[in-house]
Design a protein around this motif. Structure first.
Motif, PDB file in Angstrom:
ATOM      1  N   ILE A 151       0.836  -1.203   0.000  1.00  0.00           N
ATOM      2  CA  ILE A 151       0.000   0.000   0.000  1.00  0.00           C
ATOM      3  C   ILE A 151       0.869   1.251   0.000  1.00  0.00           C
ATOM      4  CG2 ILE A 151      -1.713   1.334   1.278  1.00  0.00           C
ATOM      5  CD1 ILE A 151      -2.817  -1.292   2.370  1.00  0.00           C
ATOM      6  N   GLY A 152       1.906   1.248   0.821  1.00  0.00           N
ATOM      7  CA  GLY A 152       2.771   2.415   0.922  1.00  0.00           C
ATOM      8  C   GLY A 152       3.462   2.766  -0.370  1.00  0.00           C
ATOM      9  N   SER A 153       3.719   1.777  -1.205  1.00  0.00           N
ATOM     10  CA  SER A 153       4.370   2.056  -2.482  1.00  0.00           C
ATOM     11  C   SER A 153       3.385   2.547  -3.528  1.00  0.00           C
ATOM     12  CB  SER A 153       5.087   0.804  -3.000  1.00  0.00           C
ATOM     13  OG  SER A 153       4.159  -0.136  -3.518  1.00  0.00           O
ATOM     14  N   TYR A 161       9.397   3.990  -8.488  1.00  0.00           N
ATOM     15  CA  TYR A 161       8.501   2.939  -8.956  1.00  0.00           C
ATOM     16  C   TYR A 161       7.786   2.319  -7.764  1.00  0.00           C
ATOM     17  CZ  TYR A 161      11.177   3.170 -13.297  1.00  0.00           C
ATOM     18  OH  TYR A 161      11.788   3.597 -14.440  1.00  0.00           O
ATOM     19  N   ASN A 162       6.583   1.827  -8.010  1.00  0.00           N
ATOM     20  CA  ASN A 162       5.872   1.171  -6.923  1.00  0.00           C
ATOM     21  C   ASN A 162       5.673  -0.307  -7.218  1.00  0.00           C
ATOM     22  OD1 ASN A 162       3.210   0.689  -8.218  1.00  0.00           O
ATOM     23  ND2 ASN A 162       3.157   2.921  -8.336  1.00  0.00           N
ATOM     24  N   PHE A 163       5.354  -1.059  -6.181  1.00  0.00           N
ATOM     25  CA  PHE A 163       5.238  -2.505  -6.321  1.00  0.00           C
ATOM     26  C   PHE A 163       3.977  -2.918  -7.072  1.00  0.00           C
ATOM     27  CE2 PHE A 163       7.830  -2.405  -2.235  1.00  0.00           C
ATOM     28  CZ  PHE A 163       9.019  -2.540  -2.927  1.00  0.00           C
ATOM     29  N   GLY A 164       3.114  -1.972  -7.375  1.00  0.00           N
ATOM     30  CA  GLY A 164       1.949  -2.268  -8.182  1.00  0.00           C
ATOM     31  C   GLY A 164       2.296  -2.634  -9.614  1.00  0.00           C
ATOM     32  N   TYR A 165       3.517  -2.329 -10.051  1.00  0.00           N
ATOM     33  CA  TYR A 165       3.945  -2.733 -11.382  1.00  0.00           C
ATOM     34  C   TYR A 165       4.133  -4.246 -11.480  1.00  0.00           C
ATOM     35  CZ  TYR A 165       5.201   2.119 -12.571  1.00  0.00           C
ATOM     36  OH  TYR A 165       5.188   3.459 -12.831  1.00  0.00           O
ATOM     37  N   MET A 166       4.388  -4.894 -10.373  1.00  0.00           N
ATOM     38  CA  MET A 166       4.719  -6.314 -10.387  1.00  0.00           C
ATOM     39  C   MET A 166       3.546  -7.176 -10.848  1.00  0.00           C
ATOM     40  SD  MET A 166       6.857  -6.543  -6.825  1.00  0.00           S
ATOM     41  CE  MET A 166       8.626  -6.305  -6.796  1.00  0.00           C
ATOM     42  N   GLU A 184     -14.891  -6.437 -11.166  1.00  0.00           N
ATOM     43  CA  GLU A 184     -15.396  -6.156 -12.503  1.00  0.00           C
ATOM     44  C   GLU A 184     -16.117  -4.826 -12.589  1.00  0.00           C
ATOM     45  OE1 GLU A 184     -17.318  -9.323 -14.627  1.00  0.00           O
ATOM     46  OE2 GLU A 184     -16.331 -10.872 -13.438  1.00  0.00           O
ATOM     47  N   THR A 185     -16.472  -4.260 -11.454  1.00  0.00           N
ATOM     48  CA  THR A 185     -17.197  -2.993 -11.454  1.00  0.00           C
ATOM     49  C   THR A 185     -16.267  -1.801 -11.626  1.00  0.00           C
ATOM     50  OG1 THR A 185     -17.092  -2.910  -9.041  1.00  0.00           O
ATOM     51  CG2 THR A 185     -19.056  -3.894 -10.030  1.00  0.00           C
ATOM     52  N   ILE A 186     -14.958  -2.027 -11.532  1.00  0.00           N
ATOM     53  CA  ILE A 186     -13.994  -0.955 -11.754  1.00  0.00           C
ATOM     54  C   ILE A 186     -13.081  -1.338 -12.903  1.00  0.00           C
ATOM     55  CG2 ILE A 186     -14.038  -0.146  -9.371  1.00  0.00           C
ATOM     56  CD1 ILE A 186     -11.393  -1.591  -8.925  1.00  0.00           C
ATOM     57  N   ARG A 187     -12.685  -0.349 -13.675  1.00  0.00           N
ATOM     58  CA  ARG A 187     -11.774  -0.596 -14.791  1.00  0.00           C
ATOM     59  C   ARG A 187     -10.416   0.007 -14.513  1.00  0.00           C
ATOM     60  NH1 ARG A 187     -14.796  -2.616 -19.551  1.00  0.00           N
ATOM     61  NH2 ARG A 187     -16.796  -3.138 -18.624  1.00  0.00           N
ATOM     62  N   ILE A 188     -10.219   0.462 -13.298  1.00  0.00           N
ATOM     63  CA  ILE A 188      -8.957   1.073 -12.907  1.00  0.00           C
ATOM     64  C   ILE A 188      -8.524   0.471 -11.577  1.00  0.00           C
ATOM     65  CG2 ILE A 188      -7.873   3.207 -12.103  1.00  0.00           C
ATOM     66  CD1 ILE A 188      -9.559   4.695 -14.058  1.00  0.00           C
ATOM     67  N   GLY A 189      -7.320  -0.062 -11.523  1.00  0.00           N
ATOM     68  CA  GLY A 189      -6.784  -0.569 -10.270  1.00  0.00           C
ATOM     69  C   GLY A 189      -7.311  -1.923  -9.847  1.00  0.00           C
ATOM     70  N   GLU A 190      -7.890  -2.689 -10.768  1.00  0.00           N
ATOM     71  CA  GLU A 190      -8.389  -4.013 -10.372  1.00  0.00           C
ATOM     72  C   GLU A 190      -7.242  -4.944  -9.983  1.00  0.00           C
ATOM     73  OE1 GLU A 190      -7.519  -4.270 -14.695  1.00  0.00           O
ATOM     74  OE2 GLU A 190      -8.588  -2.827 -13.444  1.00  0.00           O
ATOM     75  N   ASP A 191      -6.073  -4.776 -10.618  1.00  0.00           N
ATOM     76  CA  ASP A 191      -4.901  -5.573 -10.254  1.00  0.00           C
ATOM     77  C   ASP A 191      -4.434  -5.230  -8.838  1.00  0.00           C
ATOM     78  OD1 ASP A 191      -4.879  -4.854 -13.252  1.00  0.00           O
ATOM     79  OD2 ASP A 191      -3.626  -6.641 -13.196  1.00  0.00           O
ATOM     80  N   TYR A 192      -4.431  -3.935  -8.543  1.00  0.00           N
ATOM     81  CA  TYR A 192      -4.006  -3.483  -7.216  1.00  0.00           C
ATOM     82  C   TYR A 192      -4.914  -4.047  -6.127  1.00  0.00           C
ATOM     83  CZ  TYR A 192      -3.639  -0.409  -3.153  1.00  0.00           C
ATOM     84  OH  TYR A 192      -3.515   0.056  -1.874  1.00  0.00           O
TER      85      TYR A 192
END
Length: 337
Positions: A151-153, A161-166, A184-192
């Motif tokens: 979360i902090g990254s 760079y943040n760990f969300g790239y991984m 599925e209700t969001i199209r942004i940050g679903e990986d996060y």
């Protein structure tokens, strides 16, 4: 006779990926010392994506055609439901993985009793230069990725760079036990949200300092601008995440920092809109409500916007910021802009 489950199920969500999908599939099939299946989920492509996949003469490859466009999260969830492997590996349709990646990561998971594994990333630039995203020494020092660190990254306006790239791999049994799927209700940050949720459920995440995933920067990629609706969607997703999970003190502190950065980003984008429309009154109201937004005007707006990298952004050239996919599902299912 019951067919033995493969070690790994690669899930590739594809939309209009005819020019890159074969390369991604081939890299998945070339994994060494592990049994794999490759599930390509076509999200109503308008090009020859399905034709290219059907030309792959390998029984380990399956093509799922969705009846309606569900966006990247929905397409990946369809792949998760069809997967039979012990491990799930998400692969974007325009990227590749190295041959030894999954064997190495699964071995690390076994040695460290992990349910999730992340590794380093190589970025292949247009000029052929290959750049390593994270210093290997830094990842080796950490060894595991905690929820607080993750979360902090993922605090906006960070210059690192943040760990969300991984691109994590998940134990399928762990995902199913906790009913974890992409939102599925969001199209942004679903990986996060998926990785944060897995960590919040106590999933131990081991870090492999070596790079096994390769981001391919492509010519003609669409530049995207981070908009107010994107920030608002991220804020809503974060509120829902907090409602579902109890965070420890350190993770909660990092979450508060992230929330503040989202509020600040929202105010900054509103300020930019007012300035572009020459609305001094509107800009003044925003500045009085959130004075911290003003400090980002010390440098050119375009430069500051580029700093507003969201967790899944992929270092693409952009007119304002390499942001995540638009809210319509009709875009290549990769976050590289």
């Amino acid at each position: 006779m019951t067919q033995r489950a493969p070690d790994v199920s690669f899930v590739i969500a594809a939309y209009n990926a005819a020019d890159t999908i074969r390369r991604a599939i081939d890299s998945a099939l070339e994994q060494s010392d592990v049994d794999v299946e490759v599930i390509v989920v076509d999200d109503c492509s308008k090009d020859d994506t399905c034709v290219v996949v059907e030309e792959v003469a390998d029984p380990r490859v399956r093509l799922l055609r969705l009846a309606e466009n569900r966006g990247p999260g929905g397409a990946r969830n369809a792949g998760l439901e069809a997967a039979r492997g012990n491990w799930i590996a998400i692969l974007d349709a325009d990227d590749t993985v190295s041959p030894g990646r999954l064997s190495r990561m699964i071995g690390l998971a076994s040695a460290s009793d992990a349910r999730i594994v992340v590794d380093n990333i190589d970025v292949l630039n247009l000029d052929g230069r290959l750049e390593r995203m994270f210093p290997e020494a830094e990842l080796a020092r950490r060894r595991t990725l905690t929820l607080a660190a993750f979360i902090g990254s993922n605090v906006l306006f960070r210059s690192t760079y943040n760990f969300g790239y991984m691109k994590p791999i998940f134990e399928r049994r762990f995902l199913n036990a906790h009913r974890l799927r992409f939102e599925e209700t969001i199209r942004i940050g679903e990986d996060y949200i998926l990785l944060a949720s897995a960590l919040a459920h106590g999933g131990r995440c081991a870090i492999d300092p070596s790079a096994g995933y390769c981001y391919h920067i492509r010519e003609g990629s669409i530049s995207r601008v981070l908009e107010l609706r994107h920030i608002e969607a991220m804020m809503t997703a974060d509120r829902e995440f907090l409602a579902r999970h109890s965070l420890d003190v350190e993770a909660l502190a990092m979450q508060r920092r992230r929330e503040k950065s989202l509020v600040e980003a929202h105010a900054f984008l509103r300020l930019v809109e007012h300035l572009k429309s020459r609305s001094l009154a509107g800009a003044t109201r925003v500045a009085l409500t959130n004075p911290r937004a003003l400090r980002h005007l010390r440098m050119p707006i375009a430069v500051r916007l580029r700093r507003l990298l969201v967790p899944i952004a992929r270092m693409k050239p952009a007119t304002a910021v390499a942001a995540e996919r638009p809210t319509s599902g009709e875009s290549p299912h990769a976050s590289k802009g």
